[in-house]
Scaffold this active site. Structure first.
Site, PDB file in Angstrom:
ATOM      1  N   MET A  11      33.379  36.528  30.711  1.00  0.00           N
ATOM      2  CA  MET A  11      31.912  36.612  30.768  1.00  0.00           C
ATOM      3  C   MET A  11      31.341  35.372  30.093  1.00  0.00           C
ATOM      4  O   MET A  11      31.857  34.902  29.085  1.00  0.00           O
ATOM      5  CB  MET A  11      31.417  37.844  29.990  1.00  0.00           C
ATOM      6  N   LYS A  15      30.552  31.221  35.585  1.00  0.00           N
ATOM      7  CA  LYS A  15      31.118  31.399  36.927  1.00  0.00           C
ATOM      8  C   LYS A  15      30.038  31.365  38.004  1.00  0.00           C
ATOM      9  O   LYS A  15      30.198  30.711  39.029  1.00  0.00           O
ATOM     10  CB  LYS A  15      31.858  32.744  37.023  1.00  0.00           C
ATOM     11  N   GLU A  87      31.002  37.470  41.675  1.00  0.00           N
ATOM     12  CA  GLU A  87      31.418  38.782  41.151  1.00  0.00           C
ATOM     13  C   GLU A  87      32.509  39.403  42.020  1.00  0.00           C
ATOM     14  O   GLU A  87      32.487  40.603  42.326  1.00  0.00           O
ATOM     15  CB  GLU A  87      30.210  39.729  41.046  1.00  0.00           C
ATOM     16  N   GLN A  89      35.413  40.317  41.524  1.00  0.00           N
ATOM     17  CA  GLN A  89      36.254  41.401  40.978  1.00  0.00           C
ATOM     18  C   GLN A  89      35.806  42.760  41.494  1.00  0.00           C
ATOM     19  O   GLN A  89      36.576  43.715  41.466  1.00  0.00           O
ATOM     20  CB  GLN A  89      36.240  41.377  39.449  1.00  0.00           C
ATOM     21  N   CYS A 146      35.246  31.318  17.402  1.00  0.00           N
ATOM     22  CA  CYS A 146      36.159  30.686  16.443  1.00  0.00           C
ATOM     23  C   CYS A 146      36.665  29.346  16.960  1.00  0.00           C
ATOM     24  O   CYS A 146      37.343  28.623  16.241  1.00  0.00           O
ATOM     25  CB  CYS A 146      37.343  31.605  16.153  1.00  0.00           C
TER      26      CYS A 146
HETATM   27 ZN   LIG Z   1      38.239  33.860  18.431  1.00  0.00          ZN
END
Ligand SMILES: [Zn+2]
Length: 193
Positions: A11, A15, A87, A89, A146
């Site tokens: 997400m 895309k 979409e 999927q 991160c």
């Molecule tokens: Zn992470």
């Protein structure tokens, strides 16, 4: 023969924007694009495909039970140079087979953009079939908070907790899902026990 392409990403990996940019590039080259999306993606409530950065285009909605190859033969044959699906999927596995048939026998490339897995890291049925059939599979990358590559789609409940069970398909906006790396998702889940 033309190929079936699966371009997957988490997400928020742009895309839909990629799908619409690709559509624009084909149109600019004078090619005719058939833009489609499955009816399960009713987030926009209509037939438009919208990206978060503001791109938008009208798509034909494909419903459950629709035979895409038949629709193509009846309405688009000879008038389509490329098929772009957003979409992807959410298509039924048999509909992915139909798109593959079009690429193979009608020599029309089919570019499918979509998610690989759900919030519990399970393949969507349509994505599974795409991974099985696509001649070209590429990842659209995005990063976790991160800095690592984001590979999972974390679903957040209204109370802010991370969902660890539930229906595979729950449509939601930016507040419902967040792309993260596996470790950051697991860290959140461990903290809430
Ligand atoms: Zn992470």
């Amino acid at each position: 023969m033309a190929k079936l392409y699966f371009k997957y990403g988490a997400m928020g990996s742009s895309k839909t924007a990629q799908a619409l940019i690709t559509r624009f590039n084909y149109i600019e080259m004078g090619m005719r694009v058939w833009l489609i999306k499955p009816s399960k993606d009713t987030r926009d409530g209509d037939s438009s495909v919208k990206s978060r950065i503001g791109l938008e285009a009208e798509a034909q909605i494909i419903y459950e039970g629709d035979d895409i190859a038949r629709i193509f033969n009846d309405t688009r044959k000879g008038e389509t140079d490329v098929i772009i699906a957003d979409e992807a999927q959410f298509f039924e596995p048999c509909q992915i087979d139909q798109l593959h048939e079009i690429a193979t026998w009608e020599d029309v490339p089919v570019l499918c953009f979509g998610l690989r897995t759900d919030f519990m890291l399970r393949l969507f049925p349509g994505s599974r079939r795409l991974l099985e059939l696509a001649e070209s599979i590429t990842e659209i990358k995005t990063i976790c908070r991160c800095g690592s590559k984001a590979t999972v789609n974390v679903r957040f409940l209204p109370d802010g907790r991370v969902a660890t069970e539930g229906e595979q398909i729950v449509l939601g906006g930016n507040e419902t899902y967040k792309a993260m790396c596996y470790k950051c998702m697991q860290t959140l889940i461990r903290q809430q026990k």
